[in-house]
Design an enzyme around this catalytic site. Structure first.
Site, short mmCIF file in Angstrom:
data_model
loop_
_atom_site.label_atom_id
_atom_site.label_comp_id
_atom_site.label_asym_id
_atom_site.label_seq_id
_atom_site.Cartn_x
_atom_site.Cartn_y
_atom_site.Cartn_z
N CYS A 40 9.09 37.50 -7.67
CA CYS A 40 9.54 38.32 -8.62
C CYS A 40 7.86 38.58 -9.65
CB CYS A 40 10.82 38.62 -9.57
SG CYS A 40 12.20 39.05 -8.82
N CYS B 56 27.62 47.64 -16.68
CA CYS B 56 26.65 48.17 -15.72
C CYS B 56 27.46 48.92 -14.38
CB CYS B 56 27.05 46.70 -14.31
SG CYS B 56 26.54 46.93 -12.59
N ASP C 8 33.18 38.34 0.18
CA ASP C 8 32.78 38.19 -1.01
C ASP C 8 34.72 38.79 -0.95
OD1 ASP C 8 32.28 40.09 -3.29
OD2 ASP C 8 33.15 42.42 -2.14
#
Length: 364
Positions: free
Chosen positions: A165, A191, A111
Site C-alpha cells: 500500500c 460502514c 464466511d
C-alpha cells in the site's frame, strides 16, 4: 497454504476491535471470538489451512453507478450468484481430492463459520490486507471472494503476502461515512456495507444522506484502489454478473412485496438480507435521489406492513416533498400511526420540511 498459528497477533487485534465496539450489532463476532482468533480452537485437528480466492472483477467501474441517482447501486459481489453456494461447492471438490490422497480429514468454510479469512489469506500469500482491511491481490486487485479448507494434513506453508500500500490512502479518503478512522482499522458501525446489509433496524439519520443510491453494500474503498489496474477481467474465469442487477430502477424495486422480492433475488446474497431491510435501503436511495417524480415510490410504502419500511418511506417523502405536502400527509396517514419509531420519523420529516425551502414539484 498456511499454518493455524501463522497470525500470532490475531487474538490481540480481534480483542481490541471488539472491545472498541467496532463490530456494531454483529454479536456473532464476539460470541465465538476464541474460535476466530485461533483456528485450533475451532478445530483441534487442523494442521494446515488452504486458502482459496474466487475472482469477481466488476464489468464496469462501480463508482460510475453513484451518479445514476434514480437507480440502485449494488455491490459488485452481490450482482452475482451467492458465492457461499458457488465457492463452497468448489471447496468440497478440492477437499474431496485431498481426502482421497490418504488419511486426511478436511473441513470447508465459506464466511459462515468463525474464520478470519482475510488475515489467513494474507498469511497464505494470496495478497495483503490493505488500509481498508480488505485483501488486495497483485493479480486480481480488490476483487477476491475467500474460502478456507482446514485439513489434518501438514503442508509446507507459503510465504505471506507483503504489504504494497505504501503511502497511498485513497481508500481512507473516499469513504463517505468515515468508517476507516485509521489505516487498517474499520469501524463497522459507520460502514455503508454494514449499515445496508448486517444492520437490522433503521439507519441513523446522520448516515442516510451519505448512503446515496447504494442499496446493498459499498464498493468505494475497493474501486478506488490503484492495484485494480492489474485486476484480471476479460478472458478470466470469474463469477458472472446478472444484467438486471447492474443498475436497477429504484421505482421498480420500491414496489417489491415479499413474493416478488424472493423471486427476483433468489440465488443471490441479497435474498439473505430480507425484503424489509432491502426496501429500507431502496427508500433511503429514493430520498437521496433529489427527484420529486420518485415521491410516489415513497408514498406507496407509507402503509407497508413493516414499520421499518414505513419509517424510511416517511423519511424519503420528507426529502422530496415540501412542507405543505408533508403536513397534509401527516394529517391523513401519520395521525393513525401507532409505531413509536415511525412516528419519530414523521416528526423528523416535518421538522426538516419546516427548515428547508419548498420543493417545486408535487407527487404524481
Amino acid at each position: 497454504m498456511t499454518s493455524p498459528d501463522s497470525v500470532p497477533g490475531l487474538p490481540a487485534d480481534l480483542s481490541g476491535w471488539l472491545a472498541a465496539g467496532h463490530h456494531g450489532g454483529m454479536d456473532w463476532m464476539e460470541e465465538r471470538a476464541d474460535q476466530r482468533a485461533d483456528p485450533a480452537v475451532l478445530w483441534p485437528g487442523v494442521r494446515s489451512i488452504v486458502m482459496v480466492g474466487m475472482n469477481y472483477s466488476p464489468e464496469t467501474d462501480p463508482l460510475g453507478l453513484l451518479s445514476q441517482r434514480d437507480r440502485g447501486a449494488i455491490a459488485a459481489y452481490a450482482q452475482r450468484r451467492d458465492y457461499h453456494e458457488v465457492l463452497k461447492g468448489k471447496l468440497k471438490e478440492l477437499g474431496g481430492y485431498l481426502s482421497a490422497k490418504g488419511d486426511v480429514r478436511v473441513k470447508v468454510f465459506v464466511d459462515t463459520a468463525p474464520v478470519m479469512e482475510k488475515p489467513l489469506a494474507a498469511a497464505a500469500g494470496l495478497g495483503w490486507q490493505g488500509k481498508h482491511t480488505v485483501l488486495i491481490s497483485r493479480e486480481f486487485g480488490n476483487w477476491l471472494l475467500l474460502g478456507a479448507i482446514y485439513t489434518s494434513a501438514e503442508f509446507e506453508p507459503d510465504e505471506p503476502g507483503a504489504d504494497h500500500c505504501g503511502g497511498c490512502r485513497r481508500c481512507l479518503d473516499i469513504c463517505p461515512t468515515n468508517a476507516l478512522p485509521a489505516p487498517y482499522r474499520l469501524d463497522a458501525r459507520r460502514c455503508i456495507s454494514y449499515l445496508t446489509i448486517e444492520h437490522e433496524g433503521a439507519v441513523a439519520p446522520e448516515f442516510r444522506p451519505a448512503i446515496g443510491n447504494r442499496i446493498f453494500g459499498c464498493d468505494d474503498c475497493l474501486a478506488v484502489c490503484p492495484w485494480n489496474k492489474f485486476a484480471k477481467t476479460a478472458g478470466e474465469a470469474r463469477l458472472a454478473a446478472r444484467d438486471d442487477l447492474a443498475a436497477p430502477p429504484l421505482a421498480d424495486l420500491a414496489r417489491l412485496d415479499e413474493a416478488a422480492f424472493r423471486l427476483r433475488f433468489t440465488g443471490t446474497p441479497i435474498k439473505r438480507t430480507g425484503r424489509d431491510r432491502f426496501l429500507r435501503n431502496v427508500l433511503i436511495a429514493v430520498g437521496n435521489s433529489g427527484d420529486p417524480a420518485l415521491a410516489s415510490a415513497a408514498l406507496d410504502n407509507l402503509g407497508d406492513p413493516s414499520s421499518l419500511v414505513r419509517g424510511m418511506a416517511v423519511w424519503a417523502a420528507g426529502r422530496l416533498l415540501d412542507r405543505h405536502w408533508m403536513a397534509s400527509l401527516f394529517a391523513d396517514r401519520g395521525a393513525t400511526e401507532i409505531d413509536d419509531d415511525v412516528l419519530a420519523e414523521w416528526h423528523l420529516a416535518l421538522d426538516m420540511a419546516e427548515m428547508s425551502s419548498p420543493k417545486e414539484t408535487a407527487p404524481s
